[in-house]
Write a protein that holds these residues in place. Structure first.
Motif, PDB file in Angstrom:
ATOM      1  N   LYS A 281       0.815  -1.231   0.000  1.00 58.11           N
ATOM      2  CA  LYS A 281       0.000   0.000   0.000  1.00 58.11           C
ATOM      3  C   LYS A 281       0.842   1.272   0.000  1.00 58.11           C
ATOM      4  CE  LYS A 281      -3.601  -2.000   2.864  1.00 58.11           C
ATOM      5  NZ  LYS A 281      -3.809  -2.159   4.283  1.00 58.11           N
ATOM      6  N   MET A 282       2.144   1.136   0.285  1.00 55.93           N
ATOM      7  CA  MET A 282       2.949   2.357   0.505  1.00 55.93           C
ATOM      8  C   MET A 282       3.133   3.182  -0.757  1.00 55.93           C
ATOM      9  SD  MET A 282       5.900   1.089   3.102  1.00 55.93           S
ATOM     10  CE  MET A 282       5.456   0.484   4.726  1.00 55.93           C
ATOM     11  N   SER A 308      11.461  -6.636  -7.801  1.00 52.88           N
ATOM     12  CA  SER A 308      12.087  -7.229  -8.986  1.00 52.88           C
ATOM     13  C   SER A 308      13.604  -6.988  -8.947  1.00 52.88           C
ATOM     14  CB  SER A 308      11.488  -6.635 -10.257  1.00 52.88           C
ATOM     15  OG  SER A 308      11.619  -5.232 -10.215  1.00 52.88           O
ATOM     16  N   GLY A 309      14.054  -6.095  -8.085  1.00 58.47           N
ATOM     17  CA  GLY A 309      15.490  -5.851  -7.976  1.00 58.47           C
ATOM     18  C   GLY A 309      15.784  -4.850  -6.877  1.00 58.47           C
ATOM     19  N   LYS A 321      13.049  -2.023  -5.985  1.00 56.60           N
ATOM     20  CA  LYS A 321      12.097  -1.733  -7.052  1.00 56.60           C
ATOM     21  C   LYS A 321      11.032  -2.824  -7.002  1.00 56.60           C
ATOM     22  CE  LYS A 321      11.733   0.030 -11.576  1.00 56.60           C
ATOM     23  NZ  LYS A 321      11.992  -0.228 -12.953  1.00 56.60           N
ATOM     24  N   LEU A 322       9.811  -2.438  -6.694  1.00 53.21           N
ATOM     25  CA  LEU A 322       8.748  -3.423  -6.577  1.00 53.21           C
ATOM     26  C   LEU A 322       8.233  -3.810  -7.965  1.00 53.21           C
ATOM     27  CD1 LEU A 322       9.082  -2.607  -3.649  1.00 53.21           C
ATOM     28  CD2 LEU A 322       6.610  -2.600  -3.398  1.00 53.21           C
ATOM     29  N   LYS A 327       9.043   2.375  -5.830  1.00 51.90           N
ATOM     30  CA  LYS A 327      10.328   2.153  -5.163  1.00 51.90           C
ATOM     31  C   LYS A 327      10.192   2.402  -3.663  1.00 51.90           C
ATOM     32  CE  LYS A 327      12.868   3.616  -9.228  1.00 51.90           C
ATOM     33  NZ  LYS A 327      13.405   4.793  -9.926  1.00 51.90           N
ATOM     34  N   LEU A 328      10.769   1.518  -2.866  1.00 52.42           N
ATOM     35  CA  LEU A 328      10.817   1.724  -1.415  1.00 52.42           C
ATOM     36  C   LEU A 328      12.284   1.712  -0.988  1.00 52.42           C
ATOM     37  CD1 LEU A 328       7.947  -0.655  -0.170  1.00 52.42           C
ATOM     38  CD2 LEU A 328       7.828   1.803  -0.620  1.00 52.42           C
ATOM     39  N   TYR A 329      12.595   2.501   0.034  1.00 53.04           N
ATOM     40  CA  TYR A 329      13.994   2.640   0.469  1.00 53.04           C
ATOM     41  C   TYR A 329      14.153   2.091   1.887  1.00 53.04           C
ATOM     42  CZ  TYR A 329      14.339   5.358  -3.700  1.00 53.04           C
ATOM     43  OH  TYR A 329      14.310   5.710  -5.019  1.00 53.04           O
ATOM     44  N   LEU A 330      15.076   1.150   2.066  1.00 57.45           N
ATOM     45  CA  LEU A 330      15.326   0.543   3.373  1.00 57.45           C
ATOM     46  C   LEU A 330      16.672   1.036   3.905  1.00 57.45           C
ATOM     47  CD1 LEU A 330      14.434  -1.615   5.510  1.00 57.45           C
ATOM     48  CD2 LEU A 330      15.835  -3.258   4.231  1.00 57.45           C
TER      49      LEU A 330
END
Ligand code: NAD
Length: 418
Positions: A281-282, A308-309, A321-322, A327-330
């Motif tokens: 959902k983010m 995917s990467g 990269k979903l 894109k989400l950043y950890l």
């Protein structure tokens, strides 16, 4: 004996330790006394702590108190290599470097255990857990231990309940002069610092989601608010959730918060606060960080399965990269963001002064009283908590009032009413 990344970093480390010493007056006062009285003479202390300049001040204090000291890191990413090098030069048995693998982490821990400790000093409980599961031969030498953080105390209380804990451990975390200051103000400030150093993003105006409103969560929420964030709290405890609401924060489930959050920080000591269903959902660009002890609060495996990467876009910032394209950043692999991100300094020195003054005095207490204590988890004796508060107040030049005789009398009485 030691194994550190680069012994040549020692002089840099020494300078940082000196800076810490000049900001840790309570612990330095205790060191003076330890140097005179040698309360730990003949004993070996094994410590599994974040290897920072403040920890170095504690290690030097234990050594001046007469102990043989062994130190390993309590998290793969929290060791500062220059500090480890300086301590090795000081004659502390250090086995630690930043970025150890899981196998190396336990190799270092076992090197410290090979010193056959009489006292263990944990941050997260890995020494106690390893001794009880794989090194039971060491139990006969051990008088007692101390634990620095909430997560370790939770583990030991479970062991105590299952009658598995074989020696007394003092819960330093539960002392007032620890969690009121270290967990709240220390984690509050250093978590914000870790996020900013890692990402360099502006905080003002951001929707900042804090998972867990305990001592750490309260501190993080308060400091994020001070930086201009719109703070949202998620909780499972209705009382804490209400407290967050009345402290002026929005309260909602992680399911709702995940739709609007820009930055997410977990600090609960629990696992899976942020799961696949939330990540889906983010918003694209959301930043995920954890300040709880273990890297279990954000489910990184599920993040990987959705992606995917991934690539490293800044030191300790992974871009996922979903498959959906966002894109989400950890940050810091989901490990404690205040210590794991590069140049993450961990807690401010002044709060560690109190936490480690407690550790030093509790080590002394175990040396003196531990043999008469049954296995179990113990609170820090009130007189030690008060001593640390008193040392700190004095160092700040603050004075407080004392009760008059008639006040003492009044507070003891029950017959004086309206
Ligand atoms: N980063 C650091 O330097 C640092 C410093 C001190 C403590 N810690 C660690 O931070 C963690 C939290 O410590 P604390 O002292 O704040 O603990 P705490 O027990 O005071 O608070 C934890 C809070 O999290 C809530 N919680 C539990 N599961 C939850 C869930 N699934 N969703 C939302 N909320 C949930 C609990 O209800 C509680 O209010 C622990 O792992 C502790 O070891 C880290």
């Amino acid at each position: 004996m030691s194994k550190v990344k680069d012994p040549k970093l020692a002089s840099e480390g020494k300078q940082k330790i000196e800076w810490a010493e000049s900001h840790m007056p309570a612990l330095m006062k205790i060191r003076e006394q330890f140097a005179k009285e040698k309360p730990l003479k003949g004993l070996t202390v094994a410590a599994c702590l974040h290897v920072t300049k403040e920890t170095a001040v504690l290690m030097r204090t234990l050594k001046d108190g007469g102990a043989v000291v062994g130190l390993c890191g309590s998290n793969p990413l929290s060791t500062q290599d220059d500090i480890a090098a300086a301590l090795a030069e000081d004659g502390i048995n250090v086995f630690a470097w930043r970025g150890v693998s899981n196998d190396e982490y336990y190799w270092c821990l076992n090197q410290v255990l090979d010193l056959k400790p009489n006292i263990t000093m944990d941050d997260g409980g890995d020494l106690v857990a390893t001794i009880h599961s794989k090194r039971q031969d060491l139990l006969k030498n051990i008088i007692g231990g101390t634990e620095e953080t909430t997560t370790g105390v939770i583990r030991f209380r479970s062991m105590e309940k299952d009658k598995a804990l074989k020696y007394p451990v003092i819960s330093v975390n539960d002392a007032y002069t620890k969690h009121l200051f270290d967990n709240r103000y220390g984690t509050g400030q250093s978590t914000i610092d870790g996020i900013v150093r890692a990402s360099s993003v502006l905080l003002a105006g951001k929707n900042f989601v804090v998972g867990g409103y305990g001592w750490c969560g309260r501190g993080i929420a308060a400091r994020a608010k001070g930086m201009g964030c719109k703070v949202i709290v998620t909780e499972v405890d209705p009382v804490r959730a209400l407290e967050a609401y009345m402290d002026g924060f929005q309260v909602m489930s992680m399911g709702e918060a995940s739709k609007i959050g820009d930055i997410f920080v977990t600090a609960s000591g629990d696992k899976d606060l942020i799961r696949k269903e939330h990540m889906e959902k983010m918003k694209s660009g959301a930043i995920l960080a954890n300040s709880g002890h273990f890297n279990v609060e954000i489910n990184v495996k599920e993040l990987e399965s959705l992606s995917s990467g991934k690539r490293t876009v800044r030191p300790n910032v992974e871009e996922y990269k979903l498959k959906s394209g966002k894109k989400l950043y950890l940050l810091g692999e989901g490990r404690l963001v205040n210590l794991a991100t590069p140049k993450g300094m961990g807690h401010p020195i002044e709060v560690m002064d109190m936490s480690f003054a407690l550790q030093a005095l509790c080590a002394r207490y175990i040396a003196e009283e531990g043999r008469g204590m049954k296995p179990g988890v113990y609170d820090v004796p009130a007189r030690i908590d008060e001593r640390v508060a008193d040392l700190k107040l004095r160092s700040l030049g603050l004075t407080i009032d004392s009760l008059t005789d008639s006040q003492i009398q009044y507070l003891k009485s029950w017959d004086i009413g309206t």
